[in-house]
Structures are given as C-alpha cells and as structure tokens.
Design an enzyme around this catalytic site. Structure first.
Site, PDB file in Angstrom:
ATOM      1  N   ILE A  27      34.273  10.447  32.786  1.00 12.19           N
ATOM      2  CA  ILE A  27      33.093  11.290  33.020  1.00 12.19           C
ATOM      3  C   ILE A  27      33.529  12.410  33.937  1.00 12.19           C
ATOM      4  O   ILE A  27      34.273  12.200  34.905  1.00 12.19           O
ATOM      5  CB  ILE A  27      31.911  10.501  33.626  1.00 12.19           C
ATOM      6  CG1 ILE A  27      30.726  11.447  33.903  1.00 12.19           C
ATOM      7  CG2 ILE A  27      32.310   9.758  34.876  1.00 12.19           C
ATOM      8  CD1 ILE A  27      29.421  10.731  34.243  1.00 12.19           C
ATOM      9  N   ALA A  28      33.091  13.611  33.625  1.00 20.83           N
ATOM     10  CA  ALA A  28      33.381  14.752  34.494  1.00 20.83           C
ATOM     11  C   ALA A  28      32.284  15.795  34.349  1.00 20.83           C
ATOM     12  O   ALA A  28      31.753  16.005  33.252  1.00 20.83           O
ATOM     13  CB  ALA A  28      34.736  15.375  34.147  1.00 20.83           C
ATOM     14  N   VAL A  29      31.965  16.423  35.463  1.00 19.21           N
ATOM     15  CA  VAL A  29      30.993  17.511  35.508  1.00 19.21           C
ATOM     16  C   VAL A  29      31.663  18.673  36.247  1.00 19.21           C
ATOM     17  O   VAL A  29      32.329  18.449  37.272  1.00 19.21           O
ATOM     18  CB  VAL A  29      29.709  17.054  36.246  1.00 19.21           C
ATOM     19  CG1 VAL A  29      28.761  18.219  36.476  1.00 19.21           C
ATOM     20  CG2 VAL A  29      29.006  15.934  35.467  1.00 19.21           C
ATOM     21  N   GLU A  79      36.885   2.066  35.583  1.00 24.61           N
ATOM     22  CA  GLU A  79      37.825   2.139  36.704  1.00 24.61           C
ATOM     23  C   GLU A  79      37.606   3.461  37.410  1.00 24.61           C
ATOM     24  O   GLU A  79      37.381   4.488  36.771  1.00 24.61           O
ATOM     25  CB  GLU A  79      39.273   2.087  36.198  1.00 24.61           C
ATOM     26  CG  GLU A  79      39.744   0.694  35.890  1.00 24.61           C
ATOM     27  CD  GLU A  79      40.495   0.632  34.577  1.00 24.61           C
ATOM     28  OE1 GLU A  79      40.793   1.714  34.023  1.00 24.61           O
ATOM     29  OE2 GLU A  79      40.759  -0.479  34.099  1.00 24.61           O
ATOM     30  N   ASN A 126      37.593   7.987  45.661  1.00 27.34           N
ATOM     31  CA  ASN A 126      36.505   8.770  45.057  1.00 27.34           C
ATOM     32  C   ASN A 126      35.154   8.118  45.381  1.00 27.34           C
ATOM     33  O   ASN A 126      34.483   7.545  44.517  1.00 27.34           O
ATOM     34  CB  ASN A 126      36.719   8.859  43.539  1.00 27.34           C
ATOM     35  CG  ASN A 126      35.802   9.852  42.860  1.00 27.34           C
ATOM     36  OD1 ASN A 126      34.858  10.355  43.473  1.00 27.34           O
ATOM     37  ND2 ASN A 126      36.062  10.140  41.603  1.00 27.34           N
ATOM     38  N   TYR A 153      27.969   5.150  40.557  1.00 30.77           N
ATOM     39  CA  TYR A 153      28.002   3.932  39.736  1.00 30.77           C
ATOM     40  C   TYR A 153      27.212   2.801  40.406  1.00 30.77           C
ATOM     41  O   TYR A 153      26.487   2.067  39.736  1.00 30.77           O
ATOM     42  CB  TYR A 153      29.448   3.497  39.488  1.00 30.77           C
ATOM     43  CG  TYR A 153      30.322   4.573  38.880  1.00 30.77           C
ATOM     44  CD1 TYR A 153      29.810   5.466  37.937  1.00 30.77           C
ATOM     45  CD2 TYR A 153      31.653   4.713  39.234  1.00 30.77           C
ATOM     46  CE1 TYR A 153      30.599   6.464  37.388  1.00 30.77           C
ATOM     47  CE2 TYR A 153      32.455   5.696  38.685  1.00 30.77           C
ATOM     48  CZ  TYR A 153      31.922   6.574  37.765  1.00 30.77           C
ATOM     49  OH  TYR A 153      32.702   7.564  37.221  1.00 30.77           O
TER      50      TYR A 153
HETATM   51  C1  LIG Z   1      31.417  11.970  39.707  1.00 37.50           C
HETATM   52  C2  LIG Z   1      30.656  13.119  39.019  1.00 37.50           C
HETATM   53  C3  LIG Z   1      30.754  12.934  37.500  1.00 37.50           C
HETATM   54  C4  LIG Z   1      29.186  13.070  39.451  1.00 37.50           C
HETATM   55  O1  LIG Z   1      28.487  14.060  38.729  1.00 37.50           O
HETATM   56  P1  LIG Z   1      27.163  14.744  39.321  1.00 37.50           P
HETATM   57  O2  LIG Z   1      26.514  15.482  38.203  1.00 37.50           O
HETATM   58  O3  LIG Z   1      27.468  15.509  40.542  1.00 37.50           O
HETATM   59  O4  LIG Z   1      26.317  13.438  39.714  1.00 37.50           O
HETATM   60  P2  LIG Z   1      24.755  13.381  40.045  1.00 37.50           P
HETATM   61  O5  LIG Z   1      24.242  14.706  40.475  1.00 37.50           O
HETATM   62  O6  LIG Z   1      24.060  12.726  38.908  1.00 37.50           O
HETATM   63  O7  LIG Z   1      24.765  12.408  41.309  1.00 37.50           O
HETATM   64  C5  LIG Z   1      23.993  11.220  41.326  1.00 37.50           C
HETATM   65  C6  LIG Z   1      24.234  10.493  42.639  1.00 37.50           C
HETATM   66  O8  LIG Z   1      25.584  10.049  42.754  1.00 37.50           O
HETATM   67  C7  LIG Z   1      26.020  10.169  44.115  1.00 37.50           C
HETATM   68  N1  LIG Z   1      27.045  11.193  44.227  1.00 37.50           N
HETATM   69  C8  LIG Z   1      27.513  11.982  43.240  1.00 37.50           C
HETATM   70  N2  LIG Z   1      28.492  12.781  43.709  1.00 37.50           N
HETATM   71  C9  LIG Z   1      28.645  12.480  45.019  1.00 37.50           C
HETATM   72  C10 LIG Z   1      29.497  12.971  46.058  1.00 37.50           C
HETATM   73  N3  LIG Z   1      30.422  13.918  45.821  1.00 37.50           N
HETATM   74  N4  LIG Z   1      29.374  12.441  47.279  1.00 37.50           N
HETATM   75  C11 LIG Z   1      28.473  11.481  47.529  1.00 37.50           C
HETATM   76  N5  LIG Z   1      27.617  10.984  46.607  1.00 37.50           N
HETATM   77  C12 LIG Z   1      27.715  11.492  45.359  1.00 37.50           C
HETATM   78  C13 LIG Z   1      24.780  10.568  44.919  1.00 37.50           C
HETATM   79  O9  LIG Z   1      24.131   9.372  45.274  1.00 37.50           O
HETATM   80  C14 LIG Z   1      24.002  11.345  43.864  1.00 37.50           C
HETATM   81  O10 LIG Z   1      22.637  11.397  44.161  1.00 37.50           O
HETATM   82  P3  LIG Z   1      22.075  12.613  45.104  1.00 37.50           P
HETATM   83  O11 LIG Z   1      22.684  13.900  44.610  1.00 37.50           O
HETATM   84  O12 LIG Z   1      20.611  12.513  44.899  1.00 37.50           O
HETATM   85  O13 LIG Z   1      22.532  12.253  46.488  1.00 37.50           O
HETATM   86  C15 LIG Z   1      31.233  14.513  39.436  1.00 37.50           C
HETATM   87  O14 LIG Z   1      31.275  14.590  40.842  1.00 37.50           O
HETATM   88  C16 LIG Z   1      32.630  14.786  38.910  1.00 37.50           C
HETATM   89  O15 LIG Z   1      32.798  15.260  37.790  1.00 37.50           O
HETATM   90  N6  LIG Z   1      33.653  14.514  39.723  1.00 37.50           N
HETATM   91  C17 LIG Z   1      35.030  14.766  39.324  1.00 37.50           C
HETATM   92  C18 LIG Z   1      35.459  13.843  38.223  1.00 37.50           C
HETATM   93  C19 LIG Z   1      35.292  12.406  38.615  1.00 37.50           C
HETATM   94  O16 LIG Z   1      35.533  12.017  39.754  1.00 37.50           O
HETATM   95  N7  LIG Z   1      34.906  11.572  37.628  1.00 37.50           N
HETATM   96  C20 LIG Z   1      34.752  10.153  37.826  1.00 37.50           C
HETATM   97  C21 LIG Z   1      36.008   9.483  37.394  1.00 37.50           C
HETATM   98  S1  LIG Z   1      35.846   7.705  37.532  1.00 37.50           S
END
Ligand SMILES: CC(C)(COP(=O)(O)OP(=O)(O)OC[C@H]1O[C@@H](n2cnc3c(N)ncnc32)[C@H](O)[C@@H]1OP(=O)(O)O)[C@@H](O)C(=O)NCCC(=O)NCCS
Length: 178
Positions: A77-79, A111, A116, A123
């Site tokens: 998953i990535a955003v 995983e 991170n 999750y």
């Molecule tokens: C992990 C990832 C997919 C999350 O995407 P996102 O769209 O920002 O997630 P959401 O906005 O739905 O976040 C939902 C909740 O998750 C938690 N969360 C997400 N990112 C966070 C961060 N950087 N730090 C702390 N909490 C975080 C928070 O509880 C958040 O809720 P809130 O914004 O109301 O506090 C994104 O940060 C990403 O692409 N990261 C790089 C790639 C990666 O690490 N992928 C996972 C590999 S296992």
C-alpha cells in the site's frame, strides 16, 4: 482532493511504478514483480485517482488470495506524500479487508517495517495485531519486519428489539468495485 478507487490493470503499471520507486526507495518491487502481481488472477489491486482524472494515480494497494485459501496477504500500500493523512490509506485498507471477506478469508496478514510506526498505527486502528518479527527482513537496510494479522470479523447485523444477531453470508457485504 476528492478521489475515487478503481480496480488496477496492467495499463496502470507505469504510474504505479513511479510511486513505488519514489516511496519505497531502497526496497521497491521490480517492474516485473509488479506486473506479475497486477496480471495475477489471485491478485486484487486498487488505484486511487483524483476525481475527473482517471489516469493520474495518487495511491494504490494490493491483496493476494489463493483460491479457497483461508488467509490473504496485503501485499503493498502506498499513498503519495501530498495525498496523505486524508483517509486514503484507511479507505484502501478497508477495501482490501472487504474483498478478503467477500472471498471467504478468515485472516489477513501483512508485513511492515519496524521503523514505520505510522503505517503500524493505521493497521492497528483497523484491528491488525503484531504477531511476529522477521529479523533483518528488509534489505539492504537490514530493518526488521513486523508480521501483523487481522482476524476478519463476520458481518453481524443486530436487529432492534434484542433478537439474535443475523450473520450475513460472506458475499453480501458490498458489491465489488468496477
Ligand atoms: C502508510 C500510508 C499508506 C498511510 O496512508 P494515509 O493516506 O496517509 O493514511 P490515512 O490518512 O488513512 O491515515 C489513517 C490513520 O493512520 C495513522 N497514520 C497514518 N500515517 C501516519 C503517520 N505518518 N504517523 C502517525 N500515524 C499515521 C493515523 O492514525 C491516521 O489517522 P489520523 O490521520 O486521523 O491521525 C502512507 O503514509 C504511505 O504511503 N506511506 C509510505 C508507504 C508505506 O509506508 N506503506 C506501508 C508499507 S507496509
């Protein structure tokens, strides 16, 4: 930004790889590996596109479920950084879990890098729990992987009046995305 989720196809490979290599700098999947995932009948990948531009991709995620298997894996998953913390990661994960449920899966695994905590928090908020650590799983960084598991809850509807809950069949939760 308003976004829409749709099923990914091999036509999205370039856009997905652009994000993959920019986000997972040291441990990105190869183009061949991603193409295999997107083309696999056992894979279920979604992309997030801004409303009105179906070809620009701001996030993606993928699930792998072998036919008849009781478990599934969230593969990735990535955003994009500009689109983060707006609920997109949660929406993508919610769709992964819903598809796992539609396929009759009882447990979903993933995983995540031990370094991170943001992803782990996402999750955990969806019910995943850490069950194991794979030491030095992510190379070349030598970072541990935390294995997380979600026990997929059955869909339960509790009628008003205190009657016994109704457990819906696995396939009835929602229609698959286009
Ligand atoms: C992990 C990832 C997919 C999350 O995407 P996102 O769209 O920002 O997630 P959401 O906005 O739905 O976040 C939902 C909740 O998750 C938690 N969360 C997400 N990112 C966070 C961060 N950087 N730090 C702390 N909490 C975080 C928070 O509880 C958040 O809720 P809130 O914004 O109301 O506090 C994104 O940060 C990403 O692409 N990261 C790089 C790639 C990666 O690490 N992928 C996972 C590999 S296992």
């Amino acid at each position: 930004m308003s976004v829409r989720l749709r099923r990914a196809s091999l036509d999205d490979l370039d856009a997905i790889m652009a994000i993959e290599t920019s986000v997972f700098v040291t441990d990105a999947w190869s183009r061949e590996g991603m193409a295999h995932e997107l083309g696999s009948p056992d894979g279920w990948y979604l992309v997030a596109t801004p409303d009105g531009d179906d070809t620009r991709i701001v996030g993606y995620s993928g699930l792998m479920v072998l036919p008849g298997a009781p478990d599934a894996d969230v593969q990735t998953i990535a955003v994009l950084p500009d689109a983060r913390r707006a609920g997109l990661g949660r929406a993508l994960m919610g769709q992964m879990i819903a598809e796992a449920r539609r396929r009759g899966v009882r447990e979903v695994f993933l995983e995540v890098r031990a370094d991170n905590p943001g992803a782990q928090r996402l999750y955990e908020s969806l019910g995943f729990e850490g069950i194991a650590v794979r030491p030095r799983y992510y190379m070349p960084d030598g970072v541990d992987a935390v294995v997380m598991r979600l026990r997929v809850p059955p869909t339960v509807t509790r009628p008003a009046g205190g009657d016994a809950p109704v457990v819906l069949p696995e396939t009835s939760e929602s229609e698959p995305l286009p």
